[in-house]
Design an enzyme around this catalytic site. Structure first.
Site, PDB file in Angstrom:
ATOM      1  N   ASP A  46       4.933  -5.711   9.518  1.00 36.05           N
ATOM      2  CA  ASP A  46       6.007  -5.333  10.451  1.00 36.05           C
ATOM      3  C   ASP A  46       6.005  -6.223  11.691  1.00 36.05           C
ATOM      4  O   ASP A  46       7.067  -6.601  12.206  1.00 36.05           O
ATOM      5  CB  ASP A  46       5.857  -3.863  10.876  1.00 36.05           C
ATOM      6  CG  ASP A  46       6.287  -2.908   9.772  1.00 36.05           C
ATOM      7  OD1 ASP A  46       6.976  -3.358   8.831  1.00 36.05           O
ATOM      8  OD2 ASP A  46       5.924  -1.721   9.847  1.00 36.05           O
TER       9      ASP A  46
ATOM     10  N   THR B  24      -1.128   7.496  -0.876  1.00 37.46           N
ATOM     11  CA  THR B  24      -2.428   7.343  -1.562  1.00 37.46           C
ATOM     12  C   THR B  24      -3.266   6.218  -0.971  1.00 37.46           C
ATOM     13  O   THR B  24      -4.473   6.155  -1.212  1.00 37.46           O
ATOM     14  CB  THR B  24      -2.206   7.015  -3.051  1.00 37.46           C
ATOM     15  OG1 THR B  24      -1.565   5.722  -3.127  1.00 37.46           O
ATOM     16  CG2 THR B  24      -1.317   8.045  -3.733  1.00 37.46           C
TER      17      THR B  24
ATOM     18  N   ARG C  64       0.842  -1.188   0.000  1.00 34.36           N
ATOM     19  CA  ARG C  64       0.000   0.000   0.000  1.00 34.36           C
ATOM     20  C   ARG C  64       0.873   1.232   0.000  1.00 34.36           C
ATOM     21  O   ARG C  64       1.700   1.410   0.886  1.00 34.36           O
ATOM     22  CB  ARG C  64      -0.823   0.009   1.289  1.00 34.36           C
ATOM     23  CG  ARG C  64      -2.238  -0.255   1.061  1.00 34.36           C
ATOM     24  CD  ARG C  64      -3.120  -0.151   2.247  1.00 34.36           C
ATOM     25  NE  ARG C  64      -2.634   0.362   3.504  1.00 34.36           N
ATOM     26  CZ  ARG C  64      -3.454   0.767   4.462  1.00 34.36           C
ATOM     27  NH1 ARG C  64      -4.742   0.759   4.277  1.00 34.36           N
ATOM     28  NH2 ARG C  64      -2.993   1.180   5.609  1.00 34.36           N
TER      29      ARG C  64
ATOM     30  N   ASP D 148       0.580  -2.735  12.158  1.00 35.40           N
ATOM     31  CA  ASP D 148       1.031  -3.143  10.819  1.00 35.40           C
ATOM     32  C   ASP D 148       1.384  -4.633  10.848  1.00 35.40           C
ATOM     33  O   ASP D 148       2.372  -5.045  11.464  1.00 35.40           O
ATOM     34  CB  ASP D 148       2.247  -2.304  10.417  1.00 35.40           C
ATOM     35  CG  ASP D 148       2.623  -2.552   8.960  1.00 35.40           C
ATOM     36  OD1 ASP D 148       2.681  -1.581   8.199  1.00 35.40           O
ATOM     37  OD2 ASP D 148       2.860  -3.719   8.584  1.00 35.40           O
TER      38      ASP D 148
HETATM   39  C1  PRP Z   1      -1.153  -4.596   4.448  1.00 33.03           C
HETATM   40  C2  PRP Z   1      -1.988  -5.824   4.599  1.00 33.03           C
HETATM   41  C3  PRP Z   1      -2.828  -5.816   3.356  1.00 33.03           C
HETATM   42  C4  PRP Z   1      -3.051  -4.342   3.138  1.00 33.03           C
HETATM   43  C5  PRP Z   1      -4.417  -3.996   3.617  1.00 33.03           C
HETATM   44  O1  PRP Z   1      -0.084  -4.821   3.613  1.00 33.03           O
HETATM   45  O2  PRP Z   1      -1.242  -7.001   4.767  1.00 33.03           O
HETATM   46  O3  PRP Z   1      -2.199  -6.420   2.237  1.00 33.03           O
HETATM   47  O4  PRP Z   1      -2.077  -3.643   3.902  1.00 33.03           O
HETATM   48  O5  PRP Z   1      -4.732  -2.697   3.338  1.00 33.03           O
HETATM   49  P1  PRP Z   1      -5.847  -2.283   2.277  1.00 33.03           P
HETATM   50  O6  PRP Z   1      -7.028  -3.161   2.545  1.00 33.03           O
HETATM   51  O7  PRP Z   1      -6.125  -0.857   2.608  1.00 33.03           O
HETATM   52  O8  PRP Z   1      -5.301  -2.449   0.899  1.00 33.03           O
HETATM   53  P2  PRP Z   1       1.021  -3.696   3.298  1.00 33.03           P
HETATM   54  O9  PRP Z   1       0.618  -2.908   2.087  1.00 33.03           O
HETATM   55  O10 PRP Z   1       1.297  -2.914   4.534  1.00 33.03           O
HETATM   56  O11 PRP Z   1       2.264  -4.532   2.848  1.00 33.03           O
HETATM   57  P3  PRP Z   1       3.157  -5.562   3.691  1.00 33.03           P
HETATM   58  O12 PRP Z   1       2.305  -6.782   3.953  1.00 33.03           O
HETATM   59  O13 PRP Z   1       4.284  -5.840   2.759  1.00 33.03           O
HETATM   60  O14 PRP Z   1       3.604  -4.902   4.948  1.00 33.03           O
HETATM   61  N1  URA Z   2      -2.354  -2.880   6.924  1.00 32.46           N
HETATM   62  C1  URA Z   2      -1.971  -3.306   8.152  1.00 32.46           C
HETATM   63  O1  URA Z   2      -0.983  -4.035   8.286  1.00 32.46           O
HETATM   64  N2  URA Z   2      -2.686  -2.907   9.218  1.00 32.46           N
HETATM   65  C2  URA Z   2      -3.775  -2.121   9.097  1.00 32.46           C
HETATM   66  O2  URA Z   2      -4.414  -1.799  10.124  1.00 32.46           O
HETATM   67  C3  URA Z   2      -4.147  -1.693   7.815  1.00 32.46           C
HETATM   68  C4  URA Z   2      -3.425  -2.092   6.749  1.00 32.46           C
END
Ligand code: PRP
Ligand code: URA
Length: 210
Positions: free
Chosen positions: A204, A109, A105, A201
Protein backbone atom coordinates in the site's frame (compact mmCIF):
# COMPACT_ATOMS: atom_id res chain seq x y z
CA UNK A 1 22.67 -15.14 14.81
CA UNK A 2 23.33 -18.04 12.47
CA UNK A 3 25.60 -17.77 9.48
CA UNK A 4 22.75 -18.01 6.95
CA UNK A 5 21.20 -14.79 8.26
CA UNK A 6 22.90 -11.48 7.50
CA UNK A 7 21.69 -8.19 8.93
CA UNK A 8 23.07 -5.42 6.74
CA UNK A 9 23.48 -2.64 9.27
CA UNK A 10 25.38 -0.12 7.12
CA UNK A 11 24.70 3.46 8.32
CA UNK A 12 23.36 4.60 4.93
CA UNK A 13 20.85 1.75 4.93
CA UNK A 14 19.77 2.38 8.51
CA UNK A 15 19.35 6.09 7.82
CA UNK A 16 17.21 5.50 4.75
CA UNK A 17 15.24 2.79 6.54
CA UNK A 18 14.29 5.27 9.28
CA UNK A 19 12.77 7.59 6.66
CA UNK A 20 11.02 4.70 4.92
CA UNK A 21 9.42 3.62 8.20
CA UNK A 22 8.15 7.12 9.05
CA UNK A 23 4.40 7.30 8.53
CA UNK A 24 4.76 10.80 7.09
CA UNK A 25 6.87 9.56 4.17
CA UNK A 26 4.72 9.53 1.02
CA UNK A 27 4.71 6.99 -1.81
CA UNK A 28 7.16 8.86 -4.05
CA UNK A 29 9.89 9.08 -1.41
CA UNK A 30 9.05 5.60 -0.12
CA UNK A 31 9.60 4.10 -3.58
CA UNK A 32 12.82 6.02 -4.23
CA UNK A 33 14.31 5.10 -0.87
CA UNK A 34 13.29 1.46 -1.13
CA UNK A 35 14.97 1.25 -4.50
CA UNK A 36 18.15 2.89 -3.14
CA UNK A 37 18.25 0.57 -0.15
CA UNK A 38 17.76 -2.44 -2.42
CA UNK A 39 20.76 -1.30 -4.46
CA UNK A 40 22.88 -0.93 -1.34
CA UNK A 41 21.75 -4.31 -0.03
CA UNK A 42 22.51 -5.89 -3.40
CA UNK A 43 26.15 -4.98 -2.86
CA UNK A 44 26.24 -7.25 0.19
CA UNK A 45 24.00 -9.99 -1.20
CA UNK A 46 26.39 -10.45 -4.12
CA UNK A 47 29.54 -10.37 -1.97
CA UNK A 48 30.36 -14.03 -2.62
CA UNK A 49 29.87 -13.97 -6.37
CA UNK A 50 32.87 -15.53 -8.00
CA UNK A 51 35.48 -13.71 -10.05
CA UNK A 52 37.74 -14.98 -12.78
CA UNK A 53 40.92 -13.66 -14.31
CA UNK A 54 40.57 -11.86 -17.64
CA UNK A 55 43.28 -10.43 -19.83
CA UNK A 56 42.68 -6.80 -20.74
CA UNK A 57 44.72 -3.91 -21.98
CA UNK A 58 44.62 -0.51 -20.31
CA UNK A 59 45.87 2.57 -22.21
CA UNK A 60 49.18 1.88 -20.45
CA UNK A 61 49.77 -1.88 -20.65
CA UNK A 62 48.29 -5.36 -20.58
CA UNK A 63 47.07 -6.73 -17.28
CA UNK A 64 45.15 -9.58 -15.70
CA UNK A 65 41.98 -8.12 -14.21
CA UNK A 66 39.02 -9.68 -12.39
CA UNK A 67 35.51 -10.01 -13.74
CA UNK A 68 32.45 -11.92 -12.61
CA UNK A 69 32.28 -15.47 -13.87
CA UNK A 70 29.45 -16.09 -16.27
CA UNK A 71 27.11 -16.79 -13.36
CA UNK A 72 23.53 -16.05 -14.34
CA UNK A 73 21.21 -14.24 -11.95
CA UNK A 74 17.43 -14.12 -11.63
CA UNK A 75 15.76 -11.52 -9.47
CA UNK A 76 12.34 -12.74 -8.35
CA UNK A 77 10.12 -10.19 -6.59
CA UNK A 78 7.13 -11.41 -4.62
CA UNK A 79 4.25 -9.30 -5.91
CA UNK A 80 3.36 -6.69 -5.21
CA UNK A 81 5.75 -5.14 -2.74
CA UNK A 82 8.84 -7.02 -3.92
CA UNK A 83 8.64 -5.05 -7.17
CA UNK A 84 9.83 -1.99 -5.27
CA UNK A 85 13.28 -3.56 -4.88
CA UNK A 86 13.85 -4.69 -8.47
CA UNK A 87 15.04 -1.44 -10.07
CA UNK A 88 17.76 -0.92 -7.49
CA UNK A 89 19.03 -4.47 -8.01
CA UNK A 90 19.01 -4.12 -11.79
CA UNK A 91 21.18 -1.01 -11.53
CA UNK A 92 23.96 -3.24 -10.17
CA UNK A 93 23.14 -6.46 -12.07
CA UNK A 94 21.76 -5.19 -15.39
CA UNK A 95 22.07 -8.59 -17.08
CA UNK A 96 19.82 -10.31 -14.53
CA UNK A 97 16.54 -11.76 -15.70
CA UNK A 98 13.42 -11.03 -13.67
CA UNK A 99 10.80 -13.60 -12.67
CA UNK A 100 7.58 -12.80 -10.82
CA UNK A 101 5.70 -14.67 -8.13
CA UNK A 102 2.28 -13.30 -7.18
CA UNK A 103 1.22 -14.06 -3.62
CA UNK A 104 -1.09 -12.22 -1.28
CA UNK A 105 -1.73 -12.85 2.36
CA UNK A 106 -5.32 -13.75 3.16
CA UNK A 107 -6.19 -11.15 5.83
CA UNK A 108 -8.16 -13.71 7.90
CA UNK A 109 -5.88 -16.74 7.84
CA UNK A 110 -2.62 -14.81 7.12
CA UNK A 111 -1.81 -17.68 4.74
CA UNK A 112 -0.33 -16.81 1.32
CA UNK A 113 -2.48 -17.33 -1.78
CA UNK A 114 -0.65 -17.79 -5.11
CA UNK A 115 -2.05 -15.99 -8.14
CA UNK A 116 0.86 -15.67 -10.57
CA UNK A 117 4.16 -17.27 -11.45
CA UNK A 118 6.37 -16.48 -14.43
CA UNK A 119 10.04 -17.37 -14.25
CA UNK A 120 13.00 -17.40 -16.64
CA UNK A 121 13.03 -20.75 -18.49
CA UNK A 122 16.53 -21.57 -17.30
CA UNK A 123 15.78 -20.82 -13.65
CA UNK A 124 17.56 -24.00 -12.52
CA UNK A 125 20.87 -22.60 -13.83
CA UNK A 126 20.47 -19.22 -12.17
CA UNK A 127 21.45 -17.74 -8.85
CA UNK A 128 18.03 -16.61 -7.61
CA UNK A 129 17.53 -13.55 -5.41
CA UNK A 130 13.98 -13.23 -4.08
CA UNK A 131 12.96 -9.72 -3.08
CA UNK A 132 10.22 -8.72 -0.68
CA UNK A 133 10.42 -5.79 1.73
CA UNK A 134 8.51 -7.62 4.47
CA UNK A 135 9.21 -11.01 6.08
CA UNK A 136 6.43 -11.23 8.66
CA UNK A 137 5.09 -14.72 9.48
CA UNK A 138 7.33 -16.00 6.69
CA UNK A 139 4.45 -17.76 4.95
CA UNK A 140 4.86 -15.89 1.66
CA UNK A 141 8.63 -16.34 1.53
CA UNK A 142 8.41 -20.04 2.43
CA UNK A 143 5.83 -20.64 -0.32
CA UNK A 144 7.78 -18.62 -2.89
CA UNK A 145 10.94 -20.62 -2.14
CA UNK A 146 9.01 -23.92 -2.33
CA UNK A 147 7.59 -22.88 -5.70
CA UNK A 148 11.01 -21.91 -7.02
CA UNK A 149 12.47 -25.23 -5.89
CA UNK A 150 9.61 -27.09 -7.60
CA UNK A 151 10.56 -25.25 -10.80
CA UNK A 152 14.15 -26.40 -10.40
CA UNK A 153 15.90 -23.46 -8.71
CA UNK A 154 18.80 -24.59 -6.55
CA UNK A 155 20.68 -21.50 -5.45
CA UNK A 156 18.26 -19.20 -3.69
CA UNK A 157 18.81 -16.12 -1.55
CA UNK A 158 16.07 -14.11 0.14
CA UNK A 159 16.46 -10.35 0.46
CA UNK A 160 14.04 -8.42 2.68
CA UNK A 161 14.04 -4.96 4.17
CA UNK A 162 12.48 -5.74 7.55
CA UNK A 163 11.73 -9.06 9.16
CA UNK A 164 10.06 -10.30 12.31
CA UNK A 165 11.89 -13.01 14.26
CA UNK A 166 8.99 -15.34 13.40
CA UNK A 167 9.61 -14.95 9.66
CA UNK A 168 13.31 -15.70 9.91
CA UNK A 169 12.56 -18.78 12.04
CA UNK A 170 9.98 -20.08 9.56
CA UNK A 171 12.30 -19.74 6.56
CA UNK A 172 15.25 -21.24 8.44
CA UNK A 173 13.15 -24.25 9.46
CA UNK A 174 11.52 -24.91 6.10
CA UNK A 175 14.42 -23.95 3.83
CA UNK A 176 17.69 -24.19 5.77
CA UNK A 177 19.75 -23.92 2.57
CA UNK A 178 18.48 -20.40 1.77
CA UNK A 179 20.56 -17.42 2.85
CA UNK A 180 18.55 -14.53 4.26
CA UNK A 181 19.58 -10.87 4.04
CA UNK A 182 17.69 -8.18 5.93
CA UNK A 183 18.30 -4.55 6.85
CA UNK A 184 16.67 -4.98 10.28
CA UNK A 185 15.07 -7.61 12.48
CA UNK A 186 12.20 -5.98 14.34
CA UNK A 187 10.67 -6.90 17.66
CA UNK A 188 7.59 -8.98 16.90
CA UNK A 189 4.33 -9.43 15.00
CA UNK A 190 1.08 -7.89 16.20
CA UNK A 191 -2.29 -9.72 16.32
CA UNK A 192 -2.90 -8.90 12.64
CA UNK A 193 0.43 -10.32 11.53
CA UNK A 194 2.01 -6.89 11.01
CA UNK A 195 5.61 -6.31 11.93
CA UNK A 196 6.13 -4.11 15.02
CA UNK A 197 7.39 -1.40 14.72
CA UNK A 198 7.67 -2.22 10.97
CA UNK A 199 6.51 0.26 8.35
CA UNK A 200 2.86 -0.68 7.87
CA UNK A 201 1.65 -2.30 4.65
CA UNK A 202 4.54 -2.18 2.20
CA UNK A 203 2.42 -2.75 -0.94
CA UNK A 204 0.00 0.00 0.00
CA UNK A 205 2.80 2.42 0.81
CA UNK A 206 4.61 1.76 -2.49
CA UNK A 207 1.56 1.92 -4.71
CA UNK A 208 -0.57 4.39 -2.73
CA UNK A 209 -3.44 1.93 -2.30
CA UNK A 210 -5.36 1.13 0.85
C1 PRP B 1 3.14 -8.56 2.18
C2 PRP B 1 4.62 -8.55 1.98
C3 PRP B 1 4.96 -10.01 1.94
C4 PRP B 1 3.97 -10.59 2.92
C5 PRP B 1 4.68 -10.84 4.21
O1 PRP B 1 2.48 -8.77 0.99
O2 PRP B 1 5.04 -7.84 0.85
O3 PRP B 1 4.83 -10.60 0.65
O4 PRP B 1 2.94 -9.63 3.11
O5 PRP B 1 3.87 -11.48 5.10
P1 PRP B 1 4.12 -12.98 5.58
O6 PRP B 1 5.58 -13.10 5.87
O7 PRP B 1 3.29 -13.10 6.81
O8 PRP B 1 3.67 -13.92 4.50
P2 PRP B 1 0.88 -8.78 0.88
O9 PRP B 1 0.36 -10.18 1.08
O10 PRP B 1 0.31 -7.73 1.77
O11 PRP B 1 0.63 -8.47 -0.63
P3 PRP B 1 0.95 -7.13 -1.46
O12 PRP B 1 2.45 -7.04 -1.59
O13 PRP B 1 0.28 -7.39 -2.76
O14 PRP B 1 0.36 -5.96 -0.74
N1 URA C 1 3.03 -7.26 5.15
C1 URA C 1 3.30 -5.93 5.20
O1 URA C 1 3.22 -5.23 4.18
N2 URA C 1 3.63 -5.39 6.38
C2 URA C 1 3.73 -6.13 7.50
O2 URA C 1 4.07 -5.58 8.57
C3 URA C 1 3.45 -7.50 7.42
C4 URA C 1 3.11 -8.04 6.23
Amino acid sequence: MDEKVTVISHPLIQHKLAIIRDKNTGSKDFRELLSEVAMLMCYEVTRNFQLEDVEIETPICKMTAKMLTGKKVAIVPILRAGLGMVDGMLKLIPAAKVGHIGLYRDPETLKPVEYYCKLPLDIEEREVIITDPMLATGGSAVDAITLLKEKGAKNIKLMCLISAPEGIKAVREMHPDVEIFVAHIDEKLNDHGYIVPGLGDAGDRIFGTK
